[in-house]
Enzyme design. Sequence first.
Site, PDB file in Angstrom:
ATOM      1  N   ALA A 124       0.833  -1.209   0.000  1.00 35.29           N
ATOM      2  CA  ALA A 124       0.000   0.000   0.000  1.00 35.29           C
ATOM      3  C   ALA A 124       0.865   1.255   0.000  1.00 35.29           C
ATOM      4  CB  ALA A 124      -0.947  -0.011   1.194  1.00 35.29           C
ATOM      5  N   GLY A 129      -3.390  11.051  -4.843  1.00 34.16           N
ATOM      6  CA  GLY A 129      -2.622  12.220  -5.265  1.00 34.16           C
ATOM      7  C   GLY A 129      -1.143  11.986  -5.433  1.00 34.16           C
ATOM      8  N   ILE A 157      -4.432  -0.787  -5.374  1.00 31.63           N
ATOM      9  CA  ILE A 157      -3.651  -1.710  -4.557  1.00 31.63           C
ATOM     10  C   ILE A 157      -3.982  -3.152  -4.950  1.00 31.63           C
ATOM     11  CG2 ILE A 157      -3.039  -2.410  -2.228  1.00 31.63           C
ATOM     12  CD1 ILE A 157      -2.319   0.527  -3.011  1.00 31.63           C
ATOM     13  N   ARG A 242      10.411  -4.619 -10.041  1.00 37.32           N
ATOM     14  CA  ARG A 242      10.441  -4.358 -11.484  1.00 37.32           C
ATOM     15  C   ARG A 242      10.959  -5.562 -12.252  1.00 37.32           C
ATOM     16  NH1 ARG A 242      12.414   1.507  -9.655  1.00 37.32           N
ATOM     17  NH2 ARG A 242      10.319   2.428  -9.545  1.00 37.32           N
ATOM     18  N   GLN A 278       5.052 -12.730 -46.378  1.00 39.25           N
ATOM     19  CA  GLN A 278       6.233 -12.068 -45.836  1.00 39.25           C
ATOM     20  C   GLN A 278       5.909 -11.113 -44.696  1.00 39.25           C
ATOM     21  OE1 GLN A 278       8.265 -10.195 -49.082  1.00 39.25           O
ATOM     22  NE2 GLN A 278       9.044 -12.107 -49.938  1.00 39.25           N
ATOM     23  N   GLN A 335      -2.735  -8.306 -34.744  1.00 37.10           N
ATOM     24  CA  GLN A 335      -2.689  -8.052 -36.185  1.00 37.10           C
ATOM     25  C   GLN A 335      -2.620  -9.364 -36.973  1.00 37.10           C
ATOM     26  OE1 GLN A 335      -3.067  -4.922 -36.776  1.00 37.10           O
ATOM     27  NE2 GLN A 335      -3.085  -4.936 -39.010  1.00 37.10           N
ATOM     28  N   GLU A 362       4.414   0.174 -10.826  1.00 42.16           N
ATOM     29  CA  GLU A 362       5.771  -0.038 -10.305  1.00 42.16           C
ATOM     30  C   GLU A 362       6.791   0.804 -11.064  1.00 42.16           C
ATOM     31  OE1 GLU A 362       7.007  -3.841  -8.937  1.00 42.16           O
ATOM     32  OE2 GLU A 362       4.956  -4.592  -8.741  1.00 42.16           O
ATOM     33  N   THR A 364       6.362   4.055 -14.130  1.00 39.19           N
ATOM     34  CA  THR A 364       6.019   4.156 -15.548  1.00 39.19           C
ATOM     35  C   THR A 364       7.257   4.039 -16.427  1.00 39.19           C
ATOM     36  OG1 THR A 364       6.308   6.562 -15.606  1.00 39.19           O
ATOM     37  CG2 THR A 364       4.119   5.738 -14.964  1.00 39.19           C
TER      38      THR A 364
END
Length: 382
Positions: A124, A129, A157, A242, A278, A335, A362, A364
């Site tokens: 947490a 903000g 969270i 990370r 291709q 695609q 975690e 940007t």
Amino acid sequence: MDLHLSAEQAAVRRLAADFVAREVTPHAAEWDRRESVDPGVVRRLGELGFLGLTVAEEHGGSGGDHLSYCLVLEELGRGDSSVRGIVSVSLGLVATTIARHGTPAQRTEWLPRLCAGAALGCFALTEPGSGSDAAALTTRARRAGTDWLLTGRKVFITNGTTADVALVFARTGGDGHRGITAFLVPTDASGFSRREIHGKLGLRGQATAELVLDDVRVPDSARLGEEGRGFRLAMATLAKGRMSVAAGCVGIAQGCLDAAVGYAGQRTQFGKPIAGHQLVQQLLARIAVDTAAARLLVWRVADLIERGEPFATEASMAKLFASEAAVRAANDAVQVFGGYGYVDEYPVGRYLRDARVATLYEGTSQIQQLLIGRALTGVAAF
């Protein structure tokens, strides 16, 4: 790709792959639709030792090294990133932090249950903000005799509505990062409430919540680490986290590659399988290269941790590249599938939705670039 895997590591990967194939992949689409993973999965993760990896057996963990941990998270990410997120947070952010920084009493109280899947943890830190600017958090912890009273709100969270313990970061001093302290807060404490967040773009099976703390009383023995050192603890934890996110993104990319190659060999257009065109091969090749590169970046972080060397910058590199690569891989896989990729009969649309948030939480992609830039130049841009 089994480059440098030991027999034990290869066995862990096979165990994880088998678990995912039998108990995760067949249910992933349904969990996504109903926005809820089967709680029984947590118990099975604990039984297999996946919720105790890298935690010492003396504390209730299953031991193992960080590469084994990454291999498990890759397989879980390939099956369902919501399940991977449960492990990344409860084990990677909470249990390992208690193992590293907790008192003997805290380890005894929480680690055996967390590692067995009998309890879950949540991390947490983020508030309405303060996201990237975590040092600006406003949740307060004030002294009340020998206890602390915590008041504030946390948002986005993971495991928030299912966790038994919350690792809460609150301000105990002045402004900035030096005034933040970490606490282990039981979620059944008086004044602790939570609300699940629905309607997410991805990771729908994973419980994500807003937490509200209204004079939640905890003893000083619930403080994790030194008073005023919580921000440093959080940043060190997120550096390793990370790597966890990046490993899960490798799993997404691998899942996209497997699905796209399989579909391209079956789908026929213009008189031949689309694998023979291709431009389709170009899409497949890009997914394959991105996946291999991301995997090696993750493995490098795991190796650095095992050798006791600094790894934070390399973790930022792995998280930045792997998360962006997972988005590219999923987009390319959609695609390849064409219109069929746009419906949830196939997994690639879910992969795309799940991958997108990995560039946000975690840290940007932009924050990772700034961290890497600071390491290269010695100059902070934030």
